[in-house]
Design a protein around this motif. Structure first.
Motif, mmCIF file in Angstrom:
data_model
loop_
_atom_site.group_PDB
_atom_site.id
_atom_site.type_symbol
_atom_site.label_atom_id
_atom_site.label_comp_id
_atom_site.label_asym_id
_atom_site.label_seq_id
_atom_site.Cartn_x
_atom_site.Cartn_y
_atom_site.Cartn_z
ATOM 1 N N HIS A 1 0.824 -1.216 0.000
ATOM 2 C CA HIS A 1 0.000 0.000 0.000
ATOM 3 C C HIS A 1 0.855 1.261 0.000
ATOM 4 O O HIS A 1 1.948 1.294 0.575
ATOM 5 C CB HIS A 1 -0.885 0.071 1.257
ATOM 6 N N ASP A 2 0.306 2.295 -0.612
ATOM 7 C CA ASP A 2 0.717 3.675 -0.337
ATOM 8 C C ASP A 2 -0.239 4.214 0.713
ATOM 9 O O ASP A 2 -1.412 3.805 0.781
ATOM 10 C CB ASP A 2 0.616 4.545 -1.603
ATOM 11 N N HIS A 3 0.252 5.152 1.535
ATOM 12 C CA HIS A 3 -0.587 5.730 2.586
ATOM 13 C C HIS A 3 -0.519 7.252 2.527
ATOM 14 O O HIS A 3 0.561 7.824 2.343
ATOM 15 C CB HIS A 3 -0.113 5.267 3.974
ATOM 16 N N VAL A 4 -1.665 7.876 2.668
ATOM 17 C CA VAL A 4 -1.752 9.343 2.652
ATOM 18 C C VAL A 4 -2.533 9.791 3.882
ATOM 19 O O VAL A 4 -3.649 9.315 4.130
ATOM 20 C CB VAL A 4 -2.438 9.856 1.370
ATOM 21 N N TRP A 5 -1.952 10.703 4.648
ATOM 22 C CA TRP A 5 -2.619 11.272 5.822
ATOM 23 C C TRP A 5 -3.593 12.353 5.355
ATOM 24 O O TRP A 5 -3.223 13.253 4.605
ATOM 25 C CB TRP A 5 -1.593 11.859 6.781
ATOM 26 N N ILE A 6 -4.847 12.252 5.795
ATOM 27 C CA ILE A 6 -5.887 13.190 5.387
ATOM 28 C C ILE A 6 -6.240 14.079 6.572
ATOM 29 O O ILE A 6 -6.875 13.628 7.536
ATOM 30 C CB ILE A 6 -7.148 12.434 4.908
ATOM 31 N N SER A 7 -5.801 15.324 6.524
ATOM 32 C CA SER A 7 -6.168 16.290 7.568
ATOM 33 C C SER A 7 -7.547 16.846 7.244
ATOM 34 O O SER A 7 -7.781 17.353 6.142
ATOM 35 C CB SER A 7 -5.142 17.423 7.626
ATOM 36 N N ARG A 8 -8.450 16.769 8.230
ATOM 37 C CA ARG A 8 -9.837 17.176 8.010
ATOM 38 C C ARG A 8 -10.184 18.393 8.866
ATOM 39 O O ARG A 8 -9.626 18.604 9.935
ATOM 40 C CB ARG A 8 -10.779 16.015 8.315
ATOM 41 N N GLU A 9 -11.133 19.167 8.363
ATOM 42 C CA GLU A 9 -11.503 20.421 9.021
ATOM 43 C C GLU A 9 -12.399 20.205 10.232
ATOM 44 O O GLU A 9 -12.228 20.843 11.270
ATOM 45 C CB GLU A 9 -12.221 21.333 8.013
ATOM 46 N N THR A 10 -13.338 19.285 10.148
ATOM 47 C CA THR A 10 -14.361 19.178 11.186
ATOM 48 C C THR A 10 -14.278 17.926 12.043
ATOM 49 O O THR A 10 -14.919 17.852 13.082
ATOM 50 C CB THR A 10 -15.772 19.217 10.551
ATOM 51 N N GLY A 11 -13.532 16.944 11.636
ATOM 52 C CA GLY A 11 -13.492 15.697 12.395
ATOM 53 C C GLY A 11 -12.083 15.163 12.503
ATOM 54 O O GLY A 11 -11.124 15.771 12.014
#
Length: 364
Positions: free
Chosen positions: A42-52
């Motif tokens: 796998h490749d992995h990408v960190w997803i920074s979210r605004e509300t959660g």
């Protein structure tokens, strides 16, 4: 804590395409960060979210279970859904559809803030995580799909190992090492009584529980973050994968060489976390599945060394061990480990370790 050193294989343009694809699923994505290239699947990408809370996108490079992209996504999603009941795995939040930009799709799971496991200190936490996973109620046979649940987990494991053993003829292995492996493979000679006991202890297992797949939270909780090969089988396979020399020296971040007493304590801690004092540990089944897991790992090394020079699968379908899918640094590390584990000295070492463990557990 989490290493945010980006992978050079994940271009800015690819991140932009992922951002656009995520907007169709959830419109509160603020920032994407490609995580280091640490695995072959796998490749992995960190997803920074605004509300959660933040998420991580798991984007398959291939299917280690030789599944087509759609079936692979379905299988991995089921792994996360089933294992979530343990309280020691990330939650599944969504599925990134298969597309021209992402021909194998992806999963969106909870981001876990944690550090790499440090052995032997974190072994008890890993044992507790596995005990919770193994305690999940096994559903009726007709409700286990898509996860694998062979009629005989022992026979299925034997067949998988023997299939991979076919690559030993092409592997860089000495005659003495090959003879020792061939001797160890004899453990799969028909033993109907042992097979019956192994098969009767079926539960949900990770089948990929090496220490590098765990993160340790600030509270000391072990979280198993890599779930793609779950199946219904014997828990000893997970215990082995968490504590074998070929597992504890695989990931540089959690590298450690464990002595027999430490491994015995690990097994006992797992047992105490799951069973009552009236239950009797089936040492023979635990040792047999440990040897089986080691043989699976060792024959996988022969398989990988035989296949990783192949061209990348341009159709992005099932299994694909091509080195082109990963950073040169990672490929060099895997090649070093694979050759090391196929050496005569390591094969002898693991065999001796297992013999000592069998003796000490029998005294439990």
């Amino acid at each position: 804590m989490v290493d945010f050193t980006p992978s050079p294989l994940f271009s800015t343009e690819r991140l932009s395409r992922l951002h656009r694809a995520l907007d169709d699923i959830n419109n509160d994505v603020v920032h994407l960060t490609a995580l280091p290239d640490t695995g072959l699947a796998h490749d992995h990408v960190w997803i920074s979210r605004e509300t959660g809370p933040d998420w991580v996108a798991r984007l398959p490079k291939q299917s280690q279970m030789q599944l087509d992209p759609e079936t692979n996504l379905d299988y991995q999603a089921a792994c996360f859904r089933r294992a979530a009941q343990s309280g020691h795995t990330p939650d599944l939040h969504g599925i990134l559809p298969i597309s021209a930009d992402f021909p194998r799709g992806g999963l969106l799971v909870s981001a876990i803030e944690g550090r790499s496991a440090q052995l032997p200190d974190d072994l008890p936490a890993i044992g507790e995580a596995l005990a919770h996973l193994h305690a999940i109620t096994v559903p009726p046979v007709d409700e286990r799909l898509p996860l694998a649940s062979p009629r005989s987990p022992w026979t299925a494991m034997r067949d998988e190992v023997l299939e991979q053993a076919g690559y030993l003829d092409k592997a860089p292995i000495s005659d003495s090492a090959r003879r020792r492996i061939d001797t160890e493979l004899s453990l799969f000679d028909d033993d109907h009584e042992l097979a019956k006991r192994v098969d009767s202890q079926r539960c949900l297992i990770s089948f990929d529980a090496h220490p590098g797949n765990f993160l340790i939270t600030s509270e000391g909780k072990a979280v198993l973050v890599d779930l793609e090969k779950c199946r219904y089988g014997h828990p000893g396979l997970d215990l082995a994968h968490a504590s074998l020399y070929t597992s504890t020296t695989w990931d540089p971040a959690s590298h450690a060489v464990l002595d027999t007493a430490t491994v015995v304590d690990f097994y006992r801690h797992w047992w105490a976390s799951r069973y009552t004092t009236d239950d009797v540990m089936d040492v023979e089944a635990l040792v047999a599945t440990r040897r089986a897991m080691w043989l699976w790992s060792t024959t996988w090394c022969a398989k990988w060394l035989s296949l990783h020079h192949q061209e990348r699968d341009s159709l992005a379908q099932g299994e694909d061990w091509s080195a082109a899918l990963s950073e040169d640094r990672l490929i060099a590390h895997v090649e070093d480990r694979a050759r090391h584990y196929l050496s005569a000295s390591v094969i002898k070492r693991v065999g001796d370790d297992n013999h000592r463990l069998a003796h000490e557990l029998a005294l439990t």
